[in-house]
Design an enzyme around this catalytic site. Structure first.
Site, PDB file in Angstrom:
ATOM      1  N   SER A 129       0.851  -1.188   0.000  1.00 17.50           N
ATOM      2  CA  SER A 129       0.000   0.000   0.000  1.00 17.50           C
ATOM      3  C   SER A 129       0.888   1.240   0.000  1.00 17.50           C
ATOM      4  CB  SER A 129      -0.967  -0.048   1.194  1.00 17.50           C
ATOM      5  OG  SER A 129      -2.012   0.886   1.032  1.00 17.50           O
ATOM      6  N   ARG A 197     -13.098   5.528   8.353  1.00 18.78           N
ATOM      7  CA  ARG A 197     -12.463   4.208   8.415  1.00 18.78           C
ATOM      8  C   ARG A 197     -13.362   3.141   7.795  1.00 18.78           C
ATOM      9  NH1 ARG A 197      -7.625   1.822   8.230  1.00 18.78           N
ATOM     10  NH2 ARG A 197      -7.514  -0.088   9.476  1.00 18.78           N
ATOM     11  N   ASP A 302      -8.256  -7.009  -5.642  1.00 18.54           N
ATOM     12  CA  ASP A 302      -8.009  -5.634  -5.197  1.00 18.54           C
ATOM     13  C   ASP A 302      -8.597  -4.667  -6.221  1.00 18.54           C
ATOM     14  OD1 ASP A 302      -7.015  -3.205  -4.332  1.00 18.54           O
ATOM     15  OD2 ASP A 302      -4.958  -3.896  -4.078  1.00 18.54           O
ATOM     16  N   HIS A 335      -7.548  -5.652  -1.228  1.00 16.91           N
ATOM     17  CA  HIS A 335      -6.290  -4.959  -0.965  1.00 16.91           C
ATOM     18  C   HIS A 335      -5.648  -5.409   0.343  1.00 16.91           C
ATOM     19  CE1 HIS A 335      -3.355  -1.777  -1.321  1.00 16.91           C
ATOM     20  NE2 HIS A 335      -3.701  -1.262  -0.157  1.00 16.91           N
ATOM     21  N   ASP A 336      -6.456  -5.811   1.310  1.00 15.52           N
ATOM     22  CA  ASP A 336      -5.955  -6.221   2.626  1.00 15.52           C
ATOM     23  C   ASP A 336      -5.314  -7.600   2.647  1.00 15.52           C
ATOM     24  OD1 ASP A 336      -6.170  -4.149   4.376  1.00 15.52           O
ATOM     25  OD2 ASP A 336      -8.009  -4.832   5.344  1.00 15.52           O
TER      26      ASP A 336
END
Length: 354
Positions: A129, A197, A302, A335-336
């Site tokens: 990232s 968040r 992602d 993405h995580d």
């Protein structure tokens, strides 16, 4: 602390900025075993706390062999100069006046820190990232100082990512407790940061993962509470939540306990401005500077940094004459995935070192 005035590409300055760092292991006599691990948006210099799997037996890093260095980026609330630091010019907290810092600014100061430790060349720089953004800038700006570089889940943000970051910042700024960013030690804009968040979490995950994990299930019961019913009104006049809503609310609440709203705004702006070609005559000129063995990693689901964008970036870098290979994680975690499935990432990258 860097005892100088740091001129930023934005035209602003940082006076005597500080970078907080952590070191695991020891430098060898030749000082050629240093590994730089760059953290993601809300990470810290404490690499072993948020990416411990890299240190496990069979992992990428071995503290009997490697000296691992983590550096907290500017703008963070974990030790390096950020909005919560005192501005020497005013004697007050920077707050919303914290200057715009791009990835290149940060890497230039990281390079000074690494040099001050007596390290002329990194054995490896690795990050994901915004950490992967730093790795790519390291390879371009200081080609002679990086032997291997691994950048995970990174390209310049597209319009969708830029838009989502904008909405996250707006969510914070619309909180009544925001007070123009001058909330100080008073009530924090917790509602806005929690919502920001939650929006971020959605962008880090994938549709298949959310369908598999939550689908249309009612919010699961917490301790001492019963399952919510999203199909009828509660006694408070609110509709019950679906499970995905309960999850996102919980993630926002947890984030408020460990992060700062001004820092979140500062770092997402840093992400927005990442463009490794900016300031160079062309992509060819920028990427032809790379001499490290560079590996770019995409993640199949992602959508914040689509794998096709990273695959295309790898092709452009190779066309510029640099040694660059592309690898892809097959994961539903979006993405995580680099945090959610680190064991798979280690397996994927191990051949890079063979």
């Amino acid at each position: 602390m860097l005892h100088e005035v740091l001129a930023l590409e934005s035209g602003e300055e940082l006076v005597n900025p500080t970078l907080h760092y952590a070191v695991y292991g020891r430098l060898n006599a030749a000082r050629d075993n240093a590994v730089l691990v760059c953290h993601a948006l809300s990470g810290s210099a404490q690499v072993a706390e948020w990416w411990p799997q890299l240190f496990l037996p069979g992992g990428l890093l071995d503290l009997e062999r490697d000296c691992v260095i983590g550096i907290n980026i500017f703008g963070s609330c974990y030790g390096s100069t950020g909005p919560g630091s005192v501005d020497p010019a005013t004697g007050k907290l920077y707050g919303p006046t914290f200057p715009l810092i791009n990835v290149r600014d940060t890497v230039r100061v990281e390079a000074k820190l690494i040099e001050s430790l007596g390290i002329a060349r990194l054995k490896l720089a690795i990050g994901a990232s915004i950490g992967g953004m730093q790795v790519l800038e390291w390879a371009i700006l200081f080609p002679e100082r990086v032997a291997r570089a691994i950048s995970i889940g990174v390209a310049s943000l597209g319009a969708m990512g830029l838009g989502l970051n904008h909405l996250q910042r707006q969510a914070i700024m619309l909180d009544p407790a925001w007070k123009g960013g001058y909330y100080g030690d008073g009530p924090q804009p917790e509602g806005g940061l929690a919502l920001a968040r939650a929006l971020g979490i959605i962008s880090y995950k994938s549709v298949p993962l959310f369908e598999q994990r939550f689908n249309r299930k009612p919010n699961r019961p917490g301790i001492g509470s019963s399952e919510e019913n999203p199909w009828i009104s509660t006694s408070a006049g609110q509709n019950g939540r679906f499970d995905v809503a309960g999850y996102l609310d919980h993630q926002g609440e947890k984030f408020n306990r460990r992060f700062d709203a001004n820092s979140y705004i500062a770092i997402t702006r840093t992400m927005d401005t990442f463009d490794p070609v900016r300031g160079h005559e062309s992509p060819f000129v920028a990427y032809s500077r790379i001499t490290a063995h560079l590996t770019l990693v995409g993640i199949s689901t992602d959508w914040l940094f689509p794998p096709e964008d990273i695959r295309s970036l790898a092709a452009i870098i190779r066309a510029a004459g640099a040694k660059c290979d592309y690898r892809e994680m097959a994961s539903v975690h979006g993405h995580d995935a680099f945090l959610a499935e680190p064991e798979q990432l280690v397996r994927l990258l191990t051949p890079v070192f063979e």
